[in-house]
Design a protein around this motif. Structure first.
Motif, PDB file in Angstrom:
ATOM      1  N   ASP A  67       0.827  -1.211   0.000  1.00  0.00           N
ATOM      2  CA  ASP A  67       0.000   0.000   0.000  1.00  0.00           C
ATOM      3  C   ASP A  67       0.858   1.257   0.000  1.00  0.00           C
ATOM      4  O   ASP A  67       0.536   2.245  -0.675  1.00  0.00           O
ATOM      5  CB  ASP A  67      -0.925   0.003   1.224  1.00  0.00           C
ATOM      6  N   ILE A  68       1.954   1.242   0.757  1.00  0.00           N
ATOM      7  CA  ILE A  68       2.854   2.397   0.783  1.00  0.00           C
ATOM      8  C   ILE A  68       3.398   2.667  -0.611  1.00  0.00           C
ATOM      9  O   ILE A  68       3.453   3.821  -1.066  1.00  0.00           O
ATOM     10  CB  ILE A  68       4.006   2.155   1.778  1.00  0.00           C
ATOM     11  N   ALA A  69       3.797   1.606  -1.306  1.00  0.00           N
ATOM     12  CA  ALA A  69       4.326   1.769  -2.663  1.00  0.00           C
ATOM     13  C   ALA A  69       3.273   2.363  -3.601  1.00  0.00           C
ATOM     14  O   ALA A  69       3.591   3.222  -4.438  1.00  0.00           O
ATOM     15  CB  ALA A  69       4.824   0.425  -3.191  1.00  0.00           C
ATOM     16  N   LYS A  70       2.022   1.933  -3.464  1.00  0.00           N
ATOM     17  CA  LYS A  70       0.951   2.470  -4.307  1.00  0.00           C
ATOM     18  C   LYS A  70       0.736   3.954  -4.026  1.00  0.00           C
ATOM     19  O   LYS A  70       0.608   4.765  -4.954  1.00  0.00           O
ATOM     20  CB  LYS A  70      -0.345   1.699  -4.058  1.00  0.00           C
ATOM     21  N   ILE A  71       0.694   4.295  -2.742  1.00  0.00           N
ATOM     22  CA  ILE A  71       0.478   5.697  -2.380  1.00  0.00           C
ATOM     23  C   ILE A  71       1.634   6.554  -2.874  1.00  0.00           C
ATOM     24  O   ILE A  71       1.436   7.641  -3.418  1.00  0.00           O
ATOM     25  CB  ILE A  71       0.313   5.843  -0.852  1.00  0.00           C
ATOM     26  N   ARG A  72       2.851   6.060  -2.714  1.00  0.00           N
ATOM     27  CA  ARG A  72       4.003   6.834  -3.153  1.00  0.00           C
ATOM     28  C   ARG A  72       3.995   7.054  -4.658  1.00  0.00           C
ATOM     29  O   ARG A  72       4.453   8.093  -5.151  1.00  0.00           O
ATOM     30  CB  ARG A  72       5.295   6.119  -2.731  1.00  0.00           C
ATOM     31  N   SER A  73       3.459   6.095  -5.414  1.00  0.00           N
ATOM     32  CA  SER A  73       3.390   6.264  -6.859  1.00  0.00           C
ATOM     33  C   SER A  73       2.378   7.326  -7.268  1.00  0.00           C
ATOM     34  O   SER A  73       2.417   7.823  -8.394  1.00  0.00           O
ATOM     35  CB  SER A  73       3.041   4.927  -7.541  1.00  0.00           C
ATOM     36  N   MET A  74       1.477   7.683  -6.342  1.00  0.00           N
ATOM     37  CA  MET A  74       0.399   8.609  -6.662  1.00  0.00           C
ATOM     38  C   MET A  74       0.600  10.015  -6.092  1.00  0.00           C
ATOM     39  O   MET A  74      -0.075  10.949  -6.508  1.00  0.00           O
ATOM     40  CB  MET A  74      -0.930   8.059  -6.127  1.00  0.00           C
ATOM     41  N   THR A  75       1.494  10.170  -5.127  1.00  0.00           N
ATOM     42  CA  THR A  75       1.623  11.474  -4.480  1.00  0.00           C
ATOM     43  C   THR A  75       3.021  11.655  -3.902  1.00  0.00           C
ATOM     44  O   THR A  75       3.713  10.678  -3.607  1.00  0.00           O
ATOM     45  CB  THR A  75       0.583  11.622  -3.343  1.00  0.00           C
ATOM     46  N   MET A 151       0.650   4.924 -14.471  1.00  0.00           N
ATOM     47  CA  MET A 151       0.197   3.781 -13.684  1.00  0.00           C
ATOM     48  C   MET A 151      -1.317   3.831 -13.576  1.00  0.00           C
ATOM     49  O   MET A 151      -1.917   4.912 -13.504  1.00  0.00           O
ATOM     50  CB  MET A 151       0.834   3.789 -12.292  1.00  0.00           C
ATOM     51  N   ALA A 152      -1.937   2.653 -13.546  1.00  0.00           N
ATOM     52  CA  ALA A 152      -3.387   2.550 -13.418  1.00  0.00           C
ATOM     53  C   ALA A 152      -3.718   1.438 -12.436  1.00  0.00           C
ATOM     54  O   ALA A 152      -3.064   0.380 -12.429  1.00  0.00           O
ATOM     55  CB  ALA A 152      -4.030   2.276 -14.772  1.00  0.00           C
ATOM     56  N   TYR A 153      -4.735   1.700 -11.605  1.00  0.00           N
ATOM     57  CA  TYR A 153      -5.199   0.711 -10.634  1.00  0.00           C
ATOM     58  C   TYR A 153      -6.701   0.542 -10.774  1.00  0.00           C
ATOM     59  O   TYR A 153      -7.435   1.525 -10.913  1.00  0.00           O
ATOM     60  CB  TYR A 153      -4.907   1.162  -9.194  1.00  0.00           C
ATOM     61  N   VAL A 154      -7.154  -0.701 -10.774  1.00  0.00           N
ATOM     62  CA  VAL A 154      -8.573  -0.996 -10.633  1.00  0.00           C
ATOM     63  C   VAL A 154      -8.754  -1.533  -9.219  1.00  0.00           C
ATOM     64  O   VAL A 154      -8.161  -2.551  -8.856  1.00  0.00           O
ATOM     65  CB  VAL A 154      -9.055  -2.023 -11.667  1.00  0.00           C
ATOM     66  N   ARG A 155      -9.561  -0.794  -8.433  1.00  0.00           N
ATOM     67  CA  ARG A 155      -9.615  -1.045  -7.000  1.00  0.00           C
ATOM     68  C   ARG A 155      -8.188  -0.915  -6.454  1.00  0.00           C
ATOM     69  O   ARG A 155      -7.574   0.124  -6.581  1.00  0.00           O
ATOM     70  CB  ARG A 155     -10.268  -2.392  -6.709  1.00  0.00           C
ATOM     71  N   ASP A 156      -7.650  -1.935  -5.855  1.00  0.00           N
ATOM     72  CA  ASP A 156      -6.289  -1.838  -5.323  1.00  0.00           C
ATOM     73  C   ASP A 156      -5.275  -2.581  -6.179  1.00  0.00           C
ATOM     74  O   ASP A 156      -4.120  -2.711  -5.807  1.00  0.00           O
ATOM     75  CB  ASP A 156      -6.238  -2.423  -3.900  1.00  0.00           C
ATOM     76  N   GLN A 157      -5.698  -3.059  -7.333  1.00  0.00           N
ATOM     77  CA  GLN A 157      -4.830  -3.891  -8.169  1.00  0.00           C
ATOM     78  C   GLN A 157      -4.235  -3.069  -9.310  1.00  0.00           C
ATOM     79  O   GLN A 157      -4.947  -2.430 -10.082  1.00  0.00           O
ATOM     80  CB  GLN A 157      -5.631  -5.067  -8.746  1.00  0.00           C
ATOM     81  N   GLU A 158      -2.899  -3.079  -9.413  1.00  0.00           N
ATOM     82  CA  GLU A 158      -2.247  -2.377 -10.516  1.00  0.00           C
ATOM     83  C   GLU A 158      -2.502  -3.116 -11.822  1.00  0.00           C
ATOM     84  O   GLU A 158      -2.411  -4.333 -11.903  1.00  0.00           O
ATOM     85  CB  GLU A 158      -0.750  -2.260 -10.275  1.00  0.00           C
ATOM     86  N   ILE A 159      -2.817  -2.354 -12.873  1.00  0.00           N
ATOM     87  CA  ILE A 159      -3.087  -2.914 -14.188  1.00  0.00           C
ATOM     88  C   ILE A 159      -1.903  -2.583 -15.096  1.00  0.00           C
ATOM     89  O   ILE A 159      -1.583  -1.414 -15.314  1.00  0.00           O
ATOM     90  CB  ILE A 159      -4.387  -2.334 -14.786  1.00  0.00           C
TER      91      ILE A 159
END
Length: 240
Positions: A67-75, A151-159
């Motif tokens: 989750d940290i990695a996802k958030i960091r990729s977005m902000t 980067m694109a995510y559907v729900r919490d899954q990276e596509i």
């Protein structure tokens, strides 16, 4: 330092959030709580936060690291993480590698956690003055797109999308509900104004794109096609 520091707290239990909120209130802060990564991504798009505080429950370390990695990729908003002691040095390293800016343990007096967070905010603001950063994030129902990070995510899954697939998705998602002709999409994405090539060239990448976005059976359709008209991103208020 901002007059009111906006703090987004992710995954904290009620008693921890209450204690942290009281401590921030005494130090010019205002806390907002979300339960998970989906709420966090939605919140950072809709509101301006100065810091994100994430809690790592025992047994859920790997999930939170992802989750940290996802958030960091977005902000670029600084992330402070907290975990109950004892914890391993490997966990600290993994958290920092994922994109966190600080790691603290608890129990720790709440005023100390606030002081650490304020120091991180100061450093980040100084860096932002020297190297301003901006990320464009689009949230369309259950789809989240970070344009600059591609980067694109559907729900919490990276596509995982190919370059042309991502370009088509961004073109459609920026203007939901607007119909784009095959010729216009082909010209924008491929840089070619040849109308006769457009329908055949688009069929394969858009088919793959729609299939990839359908990450689960209950995920809604995002892209609609109409013969003789073109393609559009289905707006939030519409369904097919």
């Amino acid at each position: 330092m901002p007059k009111i520091i906006q703090v987004l707290v992710v995954g904290a239990e009620n008693d921890i959030f209450t204690e942290l909120n009281e401590a921030w209130a005494l130090n010019g802060g205002e806390c907002h709580s979300v339960a998970d990564i989906s709420g966090c991504l939605q919140s950072i798009v809709e509101n301006k936060y100065h810091i994100i505080s994430m809690y790592i429950p025992t047994g859920e370390e790997q999930r939170v690291i992802q989750d940290i990695a996802k958030i960091r990729s977005m902000t670029t908003v600084p992330i402070v993480t907290a975990a109950p002691a004892p914890f391993s040095s490997e966990l600290r390293v993994a958290v920092f590698d994922a994109g966190a800016d600080q790691f603290v343990s608890f129990p720790m007096p709440s005023h100390e956690r606030v002081a650490i967070a304020r120091a991180v905010i100061r450093r980040t603001m100084e860096l932002d003055k020297m190297h301003p950063a901006h990320l464009t994030i689009l949230i369309r129902r259950q789809l989240t797109i970070c344009v600059e990070q591609r980067m694109a995510y559907v729900r919490d899954q990276e596509i995982k999308l190919l370059p042309k697939e991502f370009d088509i998705l961004c073109l459609l998602a920026v203007h939901p509900g607007y119909w784009h002709s095959p010729a216009k999409i082909y010209e924008t994405v491929w840089g070619d104004r040849s109308d006769e090539n457009a329908p055949d060239a688009l069929w394969s990448p858009i088919s793959r794109l729609r299939e990839k976005l359908k990450a689960a059976p209950d995920v809604p359709e995002f892209i609609e096609s109409q013969r003789g008209v073109g393609y559009r991103f289905i707006p939030d208020f519409d369904t097919v």
